[in-house]
Scaffold this motif. Structure first.
Motif, PDB file in Angstrom:
ATOM      1  N   TYR A  44       0.838  -1.194   0.000  1.00 15.08           N
ATOM      2  CA  TYR A  44       0.000   0.000   0.000  1.00 15.08           C
ATOM      3  C   TYR A  44       0.873   1.244   0.000  1.00 15.08           C
ATOM      4  CZ  TYR A  44      -3.658  -3.299   1.257  1.00 15.08           C
ATOM      5  OH  TYR A  44      -4.533  -4.354   1.250  1.00 15.08           O
ATOM      6  N   GLN A  45       0.572   2.137  -0.946  1.00 13.03           N
ATOM      7  CA  GLN A  45       1.362   3.364  -1.039  1.00 13.03           C
ATOM      8  C   GLN A  45       0.529   4.562  -0.589  1.00 13.03           C
ATOM      9  OE1 GLN A  45       2.690   4.717  -4.943  1.00 13.03           O
ATOM     10  NE2 GLN A  45       4.551   5.538  -4.001  1.00 13.03           N
ATOM     11  N   PRO A  46       1.041   5.342   0.378  1.00  7.57           N
ATOM     12  CA  PRO A  46       0.287   6.467   0.915  1.00  7.57           C
ATOM     13  C   PRO A  46       0.128   7.605  -0.077  1.00  7.57           C
ATOM     14  CG  PRO A  46       2.511   6.463   1.809  1.00  7.57           C
ATOM     15  CD  PRO A  46       2.358   5.180   1.025  1.00  7.57           C
ATOM     16  N   ILE A  47      -0.974   8.322   0.023  1.00  9.18           N
ATOM     17  CA  ILE A  47      -1.240   9.489  -0.822  1.00  9.18           C
ATOM     18  C   ILE A  47      -1.553  10.671   0.097  1.00  9.18           C
ATOM     19  CG2 ILE A  47      -2.772  10.439  -2.601  1.00  9.18           C
ATOM     20  CD1 ILE A  47      -3.137   7.481  -3.559  1.00  9.18           C
ATOM     21  N   LEU A  48      -0.846  11.763  -0.161  1.00  7.41           N
ATOM     22  CA  LEU A  48      -0.900  12.920   0.741  1.00  7.41           C
ATOM     23  C   LEU A  48      -1.818  14.016   0.200  1.00  7.41           C
ATOM     24  CD1 LEU A  48       1.071  13.952   3.278  1.00  7.41           C
ATOM     25  CD2 LEU A  48       1.786  15.563   1.498  1.00  7.41           C
ATOM     26  N   ALA A 102      -8.253  -2.161   4.892  1.00  2.00           N
ATOM     27  CA  ALA A 102      -8.595  -0.755   5.139  1.00  2.00           C
ATOM     28  C   ALA A 102      -9.486  -0.573   6.369  1.00  2.00           C
ATOM     29  CB  ALA A 102      -9.269  -0.154   3.904  1.00  2.00           C
ATOM     30  N   ARG A 103     -10.162  -1.638   6.758  1.00  3.78           N
ATOM     31  CA  ARG A 103     -10.972  -1.571   7.973  1.00  3.78           C
ATOM     32  C   ARG A 103     -10.114  -1.266   9.204  1.00  3.78           C
ATOM     33  NH1 ARG A 103     -15.800  -1.385  10.168  1.00  3.78           N
ATOM     34  NH2 ARG A 103     -15.738  -3.392  11.218  1.00  3.78           N
ATOM     35  N   HIS A 104      -8.827  -1.567   9.126  1.00  4.03           N
ATOM     36  CA  HIS A 104      -7.921  -1.341  10.263  1.00  4.03           C
ATOM     37  C   HIS A 104      -7.271   0.026  10.222  1.00  4.03           C
ATOM     38  CE1 HIS A 104      -8.247  -5.569  11.386  1.00  4.03           C
ATOM     39  NE2 HIS A 104      -8.085  -5.851  10.114  1.00  4.03           N
ATOM     40  N   TRP A 105      -7.601   0.839   9.232  1.00  4.10           N
ATOM     41  CA  TRP A 105      -6.972   2.144   9.083  1.00  4.10           C
ATOM     42  C   TRP A 105      -7.797   3.228   9.765  1.00  4.10           C
ATOM     43  CZ3 TRP A 105      -5.834   2.014   3.059  1.00  4.10           C
ATOM     44  CH2 TRP A 105      -4.963   0.945   2.795  1.00  4.10           C
ATOM     45  N   PRO A 106      -7.168   4.386   9.981  1.00  5.34           N
ATOM     46  CA  PRO A 106      -7.954   5.514  10.504  1.00  5.34           C
ATOM     47  C   PRO A 106      -9.149   5.782   9.573  1.00  5.34           C
ATOM     48  CG  PRO A 106      -5.604   6.048  10.474  1.00  5.34           C
ATOM     49  CD  PRO A 106      -5.742   4.717   9.800  1.00  5.34           C
ATOM     50  N   GLU A 264       0.795  -3.784  11.120  1.00  6.83           N
ATOM     51  CA  GLU A 264       0.789  -2.757  12.159  1.00  6.83           C
ATOM     52  C   GLU A 264       1.546  -1.495  11.743  1.00  6.83           C
ATOM     53  OE1 GLU A 264      -0.790  -1.940  14.838  1.00  6.83           O
ATOM     54  OE2 GLU A 264      -1.938  -3.734  14.352  1.00  6.83           O
ATOM     55  N   GLU A 265       2.731  -1.708  11.153  1.00 13.45           N
ATOM     56  CA  GLU A 265       3.559  -0.551  10.838  1.00 13.45           C
ATOM     57  C   GLU A 265       2.897   0.339   9.791  1.00 13.45           C
ATOM     58  OE1 GLU A 265       7.683  -1.557  10.358  1.00 13.45           O
ATOM     59  OE2 GLU A 265       8.147   0.502   9.760  1.00 13.45           O
ATOM     60  N   GLY A 271      -1.602   6.750   9.966  1.00 10.69           N
ATOM     61  CA  GLY A 271      -2.219   7.599  10.978  1.00 10.69           C
ATOM     62  C   GLY A 271      -1.461   8.887  11.220  1.00 10.69           C
ATOM     63  N   GLN A 272      -0.302   8.998  10.617  1.00  8.74           N
ATOM     64  CA  GLN A 272       0.496  10.204  10.842  1.00  8.74           C
ATOM     65  C   GLN A 272       1.093  10.685   9.531  1.00  8.74           C
ATOM     66  OE1 GLN A 272       2.995   8.208  13.550  1.00  8.74           O
ATOM     67  NE2 GLN A 272       4.404   7.454  11.994  1.00  8.74           N
ATOM     68  N   ALA A 273       1.361  11.986   9.463  1.00 14.58           N
ATOM     69  CA  ALA A 273       2.007  12.514   8.264  1.00 14.58           C
ATOM     70  C   ALA A 273       3.460  12.076   8.294  1.00 14.58           C
ATOM     71  CB  ALA A 273       1.933  14.033   8.241  1.00 14.58           C
TER      72      ALA A 273
END
Ligand code: C2E
Ligand code: MG
Ligand code: MG
Ligand code: MG
Length: 287
Positions: A44-48, A102-106, A264-265, A271-273
């Motif tokens: 999964y790659q984060p998008i800002l 995704a259910r485990h994400w903010p 987890e990581e 959850g954080q920038a």
């Protein structure tokens, strides 16, 4: 080189072509077995979001843990999976796994899933999306489907109807790799896109002036039509600053974060920038 060697070399192509067909066949068989054995994994790659500096979604990118070849990238097997008719079951697995994760994400973080046009045309996509949402209990609006522009056809009424129905479920639709296909403006009217993703080839082109000009025009177009505009493949602070200055809503790329395995990581990171990508004001170099 073959031409220069003369027509006598022609027969040497035949075994090679046979080999190619054979290796494609083997790949198809390998893929079938891989599905049964559960050899696929999503990263999964984060998008800002540029304005808030927070991670607002993450894109699911499939990888194949091949028993002898190691980690195989999607470009090496998605086309074969499409050809062998395996993209439908593989795509269903991706949808289930991604919505489940995704259910485990903010709550404010969406998951983006790439969908092949073969799936869109197959007729089972809506049911598959519904099933994945039901099973995971993920709200529809937290799921985004990415369709690559290069394979869309402006007059594809069937695809258009499917995308409208999906949007009816509450799912978001993104036009992926914008600029790599016909980039027909009629797509933007005919298909219900919530988002335009500017292909990374336009973000990272060697000419800064050219990159900025194209990104500015596409961002204005997309935002003018009420869409979110994402710059793909942002690797440097300069590219980040350019994307922001030219009006992109979101940024994705190695600068913000690499694709990362579930767990987890990842959940903590979402959850954080990420420190490296916190937008900072910087004077743009005059060019
Ligand atoms: P895409 O949807 O455009 O995904 C972005 C690709 O760019 C990913 O490659 C990602 O790892 C890579 N990328 C992200 N940031 C950067 C960057 O800053 N620099 C560079 N050089 N590359 C970056 P990946 O994971 O190899 O996926 C390639 C393509 O395979 C995807 O392109 C997508 O079209 C397809 N794909 C991936 N997963 C799936 C899937 O589950 N289903 C289907 N149908 N296609 C998939
Ligand atoms: Mg994509
Ligand atoms: Mg893309
Ligand atoms: Mg791309």
């Amino acid at each position: 080189r073959a031409k220069a060697a003369g027509r006598n070399t022609f027969r040497f192509f035949e075994p090679a072509m046979e080999e190619e067909a054979e290796s494609r066949l083997r790949l198809g068989m390998d893929l079938r077995r891989a599905l049964q054995r559960g050899e696929f994994e999503l990263h999964y790659q984060p998008i800002l979001d540029v304005a808030s500096g927070t991670i607002v979604s993450a894109e699911a990118l499939v990888r194949w843990h091949h028993p002898s070849r190691g980690l195989v990238p999607p470009s090496d097997f998605i086309p074969a999976a499409e050809e062998a008719g395996l993209i439908v079951p593989l795509g269903e697995w991706v949808l289930r796994a991604a919505t489940h994760e995704a259910r485990h994400w903010p709550d404010h973080v969406r998951v983006a899933v790439n969908v092949s046009t073969v799936q869109v045309r197959h007729g089972s996509l809506i049911a598959a999306v519904r099933a994945a949402l039901d099973a995971s209990r993920l709200e529809a609006e937290r799921l985004e489907l990415e369709i690559t522009e290069s394979v869309l056809m402006a007059d594809d009424e069937r695809a258009s109807a499917v995308l409208h129905d999906l949007r009816g479920l509450g799912v978001h639709i993104a036009l992926d790799d914008f600029g790599t296909g016909y980039s027909s403006l009629s797509y933007l009217r005919q298909f219900p896109f919530d988002k335009l993703k500017i292909d990374r080839s336009f973000v990272s082109t060697s000419s800064e002036v050219e990159a900025a000009t194209i990104v500015r025009a596409v961002a204005a177009l997309g935002r003018g039509l009420g869409m979110i505009v994402t710059a793909e493949g942002v690797e440097t602070q300069e590219q980040f600053d350019m994307a922001r200055a030219e009006g992109c809503t979101e940024v994705q790329g190695y600068l913000v974060g690499h694709p990362y395995p579930a767990g987890e990581e990842l959940r903590m990171r979402l959850g954080q920038a990420p420190a490296r990508a916190v937008p900072r004001k910087r004077a743009r170099r005059s060019s």
